[in-house]
Scaffold this motif. Structure first.
Motif, mmCIF file in Angstrom:
data_model
loop_
_atom_site.group_PDB
_atom_site.id
_atom_site.type_symbol
_atom_site.label_atom_id
_atom_site.label_comp_id
_atom_site.label_asym_id
_atom_site.label_seq_id
_atom_site.Cartn_x
_atom_site.Cartn_y
_atom_site.Cartn_z
ATOM 1 N N ALA A 197 -19.557 30.324 -2.231
ATOM 2 C CA ALA A 197 -20.419 29.862 -3.319
ATOM 3 C C ALA A 197 -21.725 29.260 -2.803
ATOM 4 O O ALA A 197 -22.543 28.782 -3.586
ATOM 5 C CB ALA A 197 -19.665 28.825 -4.165
ATOM 6 N N GLY A 198 -21.909 29.264 -1.479
ATOM 7 C CA GLY A 198 -23.139 28.721 -0.907
ATOM 8 C C GLY A 198 -23.109 27.227 -0.661
ATOM 9 O O GLY A 198 -24.112 26.646 -0.250
ATOM 10 N N ARG A 199 -21.964 26.597 -0.909
ATOM 11 C CA ARG A 199 -21.839 25.152 -0.675
ATOM 12 C C ARG A 199 -21.674 24.886 0.813
ATOM 13 O O ARG A 199 -21.042 25.660 1.530
ATOM 14 C CB ARG A 199 -20.621 24.579 -1.410
ATOM 15 C CG ARG A 199 -20.739 24.609 -2.923
ATOM 16 C CD ARG A 199 -19.494 23.996 -3.536
ATOM 17 N NE ARG A 199 -18.338 24.805 -3.133
ATOM 18 C CZ ARG A 199 -17.405 25.252 -3.941
ATOM 19 N NH1 ARG A 199 -17.429 24.942 -5.206
ATOM 20 N NH2 ARG A 199 -16.409 25.990 -3.499
ATOM 21 N N ALA A 200 -22.224 23.755 1.243
ATOM 22 C CA ALA A 200 -22.093 23.357 2.650
ATOM 23 C C ALA A 200 -20.629 23.090 2.978
ATOM 24 O O ALA A 200 -19.903 22.482 2.188
ATOM 25 C CB ALA A 200 -22.921 22.118 2.932
ATOM 26 N N VAL A 201 -20.203 23.568 4.144
ATOM 27 C CA VAL A 201 -18.863 23.299 4.666
ATOM 28 C C VAL A 201 -19.057 22.479 5.935
ATOM 29 O O VAL A 201 -19.637 22.955 6.909
ATOM 30 C CB VAL A 201 -18.100 24.610 4.972
ATOM 31 C CG1 VAL A 201 -16.757 24.301 5.621
ATOM 32 C CG2 VAL A 201 -17.920 25.434 3.712
ATOM 33 N N LEU A 202 -18.616 21.232 5.882
ATOM 34 C CA LEU A 202 -18.775 20.302 7.004
ATOM 35 C C LEU A 202 -17.465 20.259 7.773
ATOM 36 O O LEU A 202 -16.433 19.864 7.227
ATOM 37 C CB LEU A 202 -19.159 18.911 6.495
ATOM 38 C CG LEU A 202 -20.372 18.869 5.556
ATOM 39 C CD1 LEU A 202 -20.615 17.448 5.071
ATOM 40 C CD2 LEU A 202 -21.599 19.442 6.227
ATOM 41 N N LYS A 203 -17.496 20.640 9.057
ATOM 42 C CA LYS A 203 -16.281 20.772 9.853
ATOM 43 C C LYS A 203 -16.115 19.696 10.915
ATOM 44 O O LYS A 203 -15.186 19.757 11.703
ATOM 45 C CB LYS A 203 -16.271 22.129 10.560
ATOM 46 C CG LYS A 203 -16.334 23.323 9.648
ATOM 47 C CD LYS A 203 -16.359 24.587 10.481
ATOM 48 C CE LYS A 203 -16.558 25.814 9.663
ATOM 49 N NZ LYS A 203 -16.596 27.011 10.522
ATOM 50 N N ALA A 204 -17.024 18.717 10.967
ATOM 51 C CA ALA A 204 -17.022 17.743 12.068
ATOM 52 C C ALA A 204 -16.088 16.560 11.829
ATOM 53 O O ALA A 204 -16.298 15.476 12.353
ATOM 54 C CB ALA A 204 -18.437 17.254 12.349
ATOM 55 N N GLY A 205 -15.060 16.769 11.020
ATOM 56 C CA GLY A 205 -14.038 15.746 10.854
ATOM 57 C C GLY A 205 -14.146 14.967 9.560
ATOM 58 O O GLY A 205 -14.982 15.246 8.708
ATOM 59 N N ILE A 206 -13.250 13.997 9.454
ATOM 60 C CA ILE A 206 -13.178 13.172 8.255
ATOM 61 C C ILE A 206 -13.286 11.703 8.640
ATOM 62 O O ILE A 206 -13.087 11.321 9.785
ATOM 63 C CB ILE A 206 -11.873 13.420 7.465
ATOM 64 C CG1 ILE A 206 -10.638 13.014 8.290
ATOM 65 C CG2 ILE A 206 -11.791 14.880 7.012
ATOM 66 C CD1 ILE A 206 -9.326 13.022 7.511
ATOM 67 N N MET A 207 -13.590 10.892 7.635
ATOM 68 C CA MET A 207 -13.715 9.451 7.824
ATOM 69 C C MET A 207 -12.610 8.758 7.021
ATOM 70 O O MET A 207 -12.101 9.297 6.034
ATOM 71 C CB MET A 207 -15.085 8.973 7.352
ATOM 72 C CG MET A 207 -16.252 9.729 7.992
ATOM 73 S SD MET A 207 -16.231 9.797 9.786
ATOM 74 C CE MET A 207 -16.756 8.162 10.198
ATOM 75 N N SER A 208 -12.272 7.555 7.469
ATOM 76 C CA SER A 208 -11.195 6.818 6.812
ATOM 77 C C SER A 208 -11.392 5.318 6.995
ATOM 78 O O SER A 208 -12.219 4.879 7.796
ATOM 79 C CB SER A 208 -9.843 7.244 7.392
ATOM 80 O OG SER A 208 -9.776 6.882 8.764
ATOM 81 N N VAL A 209 -10.607 4.564 6.232
ATOM 82 C CA VAL A 209 -10.536 3.118 6.391
ATOM 83 C C VAL A 209 -9.100 2.749 6.743
ATOM 84 O O VAL A 209 -8.161 3.487 6.423
ATOM 85 C CB VAL A 209 -10.989 2.365 5.116
ATOM 86 C CG1 VAL A 209 -12.472 2.619 4.843
ATOM 87 C CG2 VAL A 209 -10.151 2.756 3.911
ATOM 88 N N VAL A 210 -8.951 1.608 7.397
ATOM 89 C CA VAL A 210 -7.624 1.175 7.829
ATOM 90 C C VAL A 210 -6.992 0.325 6.731
ATOM 91 O O VAL A 210 -7.504 -0.735 6.372
ATOM 92 C CB VAL A 210 -7.699 0.357 9.141
ATOM 93 C CG1 VAL A 210 -6.298 -0.053 9.592
ATOM 94 C CG2 VAL A 210 -8.409 1.139 10.232
#
Length: 180
Positions: A140-153
């Motif tokens: 669909a032309g949307r950006a696909v970001l593959k450099a990981g995910i972020m989280s909180v503890v």
């Protein structure tokens, strides 16, 4: 769904890469003990410049080890900690998780997934051309970001390579991960 921690990394000073450690200690509400990005408010320089009072939704950065093989097929050499992640995983589709997913790691630690890492130009400074491999487009032309995910503890604890990761999805409806 489950997986494994393959490496843990931290750095007490700003630098793109993070050295591997035998273990890291996650502190509830803060992040990785001794890591430059730990804290209740934003620590990433670009975020601090915008508004240093924003809550830190990027306390712990996770990357799937499978990404290293993917970019390796194109000649890039990437190892755990090279892209600044705190926890390298295997066997979990990190990018497919919804916001609010809980990752139970080892016997005590619990992370809550907040969103996708926004890849930056520093990736090309690490290895020219790598940024294009970790940012793509879907049908669909949307950006696909593959450099990981972020989280909180959510719950602290010691995390080591080899620790199991158990995934707990939030109640539906699920929200897709977006940049945080």
């Amino acid at each position: 769904m489950s997986g494994t921690v393959t490496a843990v990394s931290s750095n007490g000073r700003y630098s793109f890469t993070k050295p591997n450690r035998d273990s890291v200690t996650l502190l509830a509400g803060l992040g990785v003990e001794g890591d430059v990005h730990a804290g209740t408010t934003v620590k990433h320089r670009s975020r601090v410049a915008q508004d240093p009072t924003q809550p830190n939704l990027r306390q712990v950065h996770l990357i799937h080890e499978e990404l290293f093989a993917e970019v390796g097929a194109d000649g890039f050499r990437v190892a755990p900690g090279d892209l600044g992640e705190n926890i390298t995983t295997s066997g979990v589709d990190l990018l497919g998780l919804p916001v609010g997913t809980l990752l139970r790691i080892g016997g005590e630690a619990v992370l809550e997934v907040t969103g996708l890492r926004n890849p930056c130009r520093q990736i090309d400074r690490f290895q020219a051309g790598l940024l294009k491999r970790v940012v793509g487009r879907d049908e669909a032309g949307r950006a696909v970001l593959k450099a990981g995910i972020m989280s909180v503890v959510r719950e602290g604890g010691v995390v080591r390579p080899g620790d199991p990761i158990r995934v707990e999805l939030p109640s539906e409806p699920h929200r897709r991960l977006e940049r945080v």
